[in-house]
Design a protein around this motif. Sequence first.
Motif, PDB file in Angstrom:
ATOM      1  N   ASP A   1       0.858  -1.175   0.000  1.00  0.00           N
ATOM      2  CA  ASP A   1       0.000   0.000   0.000  1.00  0.00           C
ATOM      3  C   ASP A   1       0.896   1.227   0.000  1.00  0.00           C
ATOM      4  OD1 ASP A   1      -1.950   1.902   0.299  1.00  0.00           O
ATOM      5  OD2 ASP A   1      -2.878   0.966   2.045  1.00  0.00           O
ATOM      6  N   ASP A   2       0.875   1.985  -1.090  1.00  0.00           N
ATOM      7  CA  ASP A   2       1.730   3.160  -1.174  1.00  0.00           C
ATOM      8  C   ASP A   2       1.074   4.415  -0.592  1.00  0.00           C
ATOM      9  OD1 ASP A   2      -0.124   3.381  -3.200  1.00  0.00           O
ATOM     10  OD2 ASP A   2       1.314   3.876  -4.759  1.00  0.00           O
ATOM     11  N   ARG A   3      -0.095   4.244   0.024  1.00  0.00           N
ATOM     12  CA  ARG A   3      -0.741   5.369   0.696  1.00  0.00           C
ATOM     13  C   ARG A   3      -0.039   5.604   2.034  1.00  0.00           C
ATOM     14  NH1 ARG A   3      -6.757   3.022   0.460  1.00  0.00           N
ATOM     15  NH2 ARG A   3      -5.539   1.237   1.102  1.00  0.00           N
ATOM     16  N   PRO A   4      -0.056   6.839   2.530  1.00  0.00           N
ATOM     17  CA  PRO A   4       0.539   7.095   3.840  1.00  0.00           C
ATOM     18  C   PRO A   4      -0.224   6.335   4.931  1.00  0.00           C
ATOM     19  CG  PRO A   4      -0.549   9.074   3.002  1.00  0.00           C
ATOM     20  CD  PRO A   4      -0.629   8.032   1.932  1.00  0.00           C
ATOM     21  N   PRO A   5       0.452   5.994   6.015  1.00  0.00           N
ATOM     22  CA  PRO A   5      -0.243   5.290   7.101  1.00  0.00           C
ATOM     23  C   PRO A   5      -1.342   6.158   7.707  1.00  0.00           C
ATOM     24  CG  PRO A   5       1.991   5.882   7.758  1.00  0.00           C
ATOM     25  CD  PRO A   5       1.841   6.288   6.321  1.00  0.00           C
ATOM     26  N   LEU A   6      -2.297   5.485   8.318  1.00  0.00           N
ATOM     27  CA  LEU A   6      -3.372   6.213   8.993  1.00  0.00           C
ATOM     28  C   LEU A   6      -2.812   6.933  10.216  1.00  0.00           C
ATOM     29  CD1 LEU A   6      -6.198   3.516   8.883  1.00  0.00           C
ATOM     30  CD2 LEU A   6      -6.103   5.639   7.568  1.00  0.00           C
ATOM     31  N   PRO A   7      -3.344   8.109  10.517  1.00  0.00           N
ATOM     32  CA  PRO A   7      -2.909   8.840  11.712  1.00  0.00           C
ATOM     33  C   PRO A   7      -3.232   8.049  12.988  1.00  0.00           C
ATOM     34  CG  PRO A   7      -4.211  10.266  10.273  1.00  0.00           C
ATOM     35  CD  PRO A   7      -4.326   8.869   9.733  1.00  0.00           C
ATOM     36  N   ASP A   8      -2.435   8.305  14.019  1.00  0.00           N
ATOM     37  CA  ASP A   8      -2.617   7.605  15.290  1.00  0.00           C
ATOM     38  C   ASP A   8      -4.017   7.764  15.860  1.00  0.00           C
ATOM     39  OD1 ASP A   8      -0.045   6.614  15.217  1.00  0.00           O
ATOM     40  OD2 ASP A   8       0.764   8.162  16.558  1.00  0.00           O
TER      41      ASP A   8
ATOM     42  N   VAL B   1      -9.275   5.209  17.236  1.00  0.00           N
ATOM     43  CA  VAL B   1     -10.703   4.937  17.058  1.00  0.00           C
ATOM     44  C   VAL B   1     -10.888   3.452  16.754  1.00  0.00           C
ATOM     45  CG1 VAL B   1     -12.707   5.350  15.567  1.00  0.00           C
ATOM     46  CG2 VAL B   1     -11.323   7.281  16.377  1.00  0.00           C
ATOM     47  N   TYR B   2     -10.066   2.911  15.858  1.00  0.00           N
ATOM     48  CA  TYR B   2     -10.153   1.490  15.511  1.00  0.00           C
ATOM     49  C   TYR B   2      -9.918   0.614  16.745  1.00  0.00           C
ATOM     50  CZ  TYR B   2      -9.039  -3.066  13.609  1.00  0.00           C
ATOM     51  OH  TYR B   2      -9.024  -4.408  13.356  1.00  0.00           O
ATOM     52  N   GLU B   3      -8.880   0.912  17.507  1.00  0.00           N
ATOM     53  CA  GLU B   3      -8.577   0.116  18.707  1.00  0.00           C
ATOM     54  C   GLU B   3      -9.734   0.157  19.703  1.00  0.00           C
ATOM     55  OE1 GLU B   3      -6.065  -1.968  19.248  1.00  0.00           O
ATOM     56  OE2 GLU B   3      -5.303  -1.525  17.250  1.00  0.00           O
ATOM     57  N   THR B   4     -10.372   1.302  19.837  1.00  0.00           N
ATOM     58  CA  THR B   4     -11.518   1.444  20.731  1.00  0.00           C
ATOM     59  C   THR B   4     -12.666   0.546  20.280  1.00  0.00           C
ATOM     60  OG1 THR B   4     -10.917   3.709  21.298  1.00  0.00           O
ATOM     61  CG2 THR B   4     -13.220   3.073  21.629  1.00  0.00           C
ATOM     62  N   VAL B   5     -12.959   0.581  18.983  1.00  0.00           N
ATOM     63  CA  VAL B   5     -14.039  -0.250  18.444  1.00  0.00           C
ATOM     64  C   VAL B   5     -13.672  -1.724  18.539  1.00  0.00           C
ATOM     65  CG1 VAL B   5     -15.378  -0.783  16.369  1.00  0.00           C
ATOM     66  CG2 VAL B   5     -14.864   1.594  16.947  1.00  0.00           C
TER      67      VAL B   5
ATOM     68  N   GLU C   1     -21.120   6.595  19.302  1.00  0.00           N
ATOM     69  CA  GLU C   1     -21.410   6.600  20.744  1.00  0.00           C
ATOM     70  C   GLU C   1     -20.313   5.890  21.536  1.00  0.00           C
ATOM     71  OE1 GLU C   1     -24.740   4.667  23.675  1.00  0.00           O
ATOM     72  OE2 GLU C   1     -25.437   5.518  21.784  1.00  0.00           O
ATOM     73  N   ILE C   2     -19.857   4.750  21.036  1.00  0.00           N
ATOM     74  CA  ILE C   2     -18.799   3.982  21.703  1.00  0.00           C
ATOM     75  C   ILE C   2     -17.532   4.819  21.826  1.00  0.00           C
ATOM     76  CG2 ILE C   2     -17.229   2.014  21.416  1.00  0.00           C
ATOM     77  CD1 ILE C   2     -19.714   0.600  20.043  1.00  0.00           C
ATOM     78  N   VAL C   3     -17.135   5.443  20.726  1.00  0.00           N
ATOM     79  CA  VAL C   3     -15.894   6.221  20.718  1.00  0.00           C
ATOM     80  C   VAL C   3     -16.017   7.470  21.584  1.00  0.00           C
ATOM     81  CG1 VAL C   3     -14.285   7.511  19.267  1.00  0.00           C
ATOM     82  CG2 VAL C   3     -15.173   5.313  18.475  1.00  0.00           C
ATOM     83  N   LEU C   4     -17.165   8.135  21.546  1.00  0.00           N
ATOM     84  CA  LEU C   4     -17.333   9.367  22.317  1.00  0.00           C
ATOM     85  C   LEU C   4     -17.380   9.125  23.817  1.00  0.00           C
ATOM     86  CD1 LEU C   4     -19.827  11.381  20.090  1.00  0.00           C
ATOM     87  CD2 LEU C   4     -17.338  11.637  20.265  1.00  0.00           C
ATOM     88  N   THR C   5     -17.614   7.890  24.255  1.00  0.00           N
ATOM     89  CA  THR C   5     -17.637   7.596  25.694  1.00  0.00           C
ATOM     90  C   THR C   5     -16.251   7.246  26.222  1.00  0.00           C
ATOM     91  OG1 THR C   5     -18.189   5.272  25.324  1.00  0.00           O
ATOM     92  CG2 THR C   5     -20.033   6.803  25.642  1.00  0.00           C
TER      93      THR C   5
ATOM     94  N   ALA D   1     -13.108   9.149  10.658  1.00  0.00           N
ATOM     95  CA  ALA D   1     -12.287   7.983  10.975  1.00  0.00           C
ATOM     96  C   ALA D   1     -12.932   6.704  10.454  1.00  0.00           C
ATOM     97  CB  ALA D   1     -12.062   7.890  12.487  1.00  0.00           C
ATOM     98  N   VAL D   2     -14.234   6.575  10.615  1.00  0.00           N
ATOM     99  CA  VAL D   2     -14.944   5.388  10.133  1.00  0.00           C
ATOM    100  C   VAL D   2     -14.813   5.284   8.611  1.00  0.00           C
ATOM    101  CG1 VAL D   2     -17.234   4.341   9.851  1.00  0.00           C
ATOM    102  CG2 VAL D   2     -16.516   5.199  12.087  1.00  0.00           C
TER     103      VAL D   2
END
Length: 90
Positions: free
Chosen positions: A4-11, A16-20, A48-52, A65-66
Amino acid sequence: MYEDDRPPLPDWILGVYETVLEYVTDQRESTPDGEPSIPTLSRDQLTEIVLTTDLEVEPQDVDHAVDRLHDRGYLYEVDEGLRVTDVSYE
């Protein structure tokens, strides 16, 4: 192997992914045949999950992010919701 030559996703998006991922892992259930079931979540539920959590993001940030996580394959669509692509059940 695909590169994947796209830049990595920001932390913060990976946060957000780790939270989900943590939420989905905690919510796992077994199907009648003993296989784990992966929950399907709506965008509203994901938000809702992420905002809590202690992540400092606004609802529109979660939506962004989604979208990025879906574009990169971290999330995939099922019916009217989203699922985490790679969940390890221990």
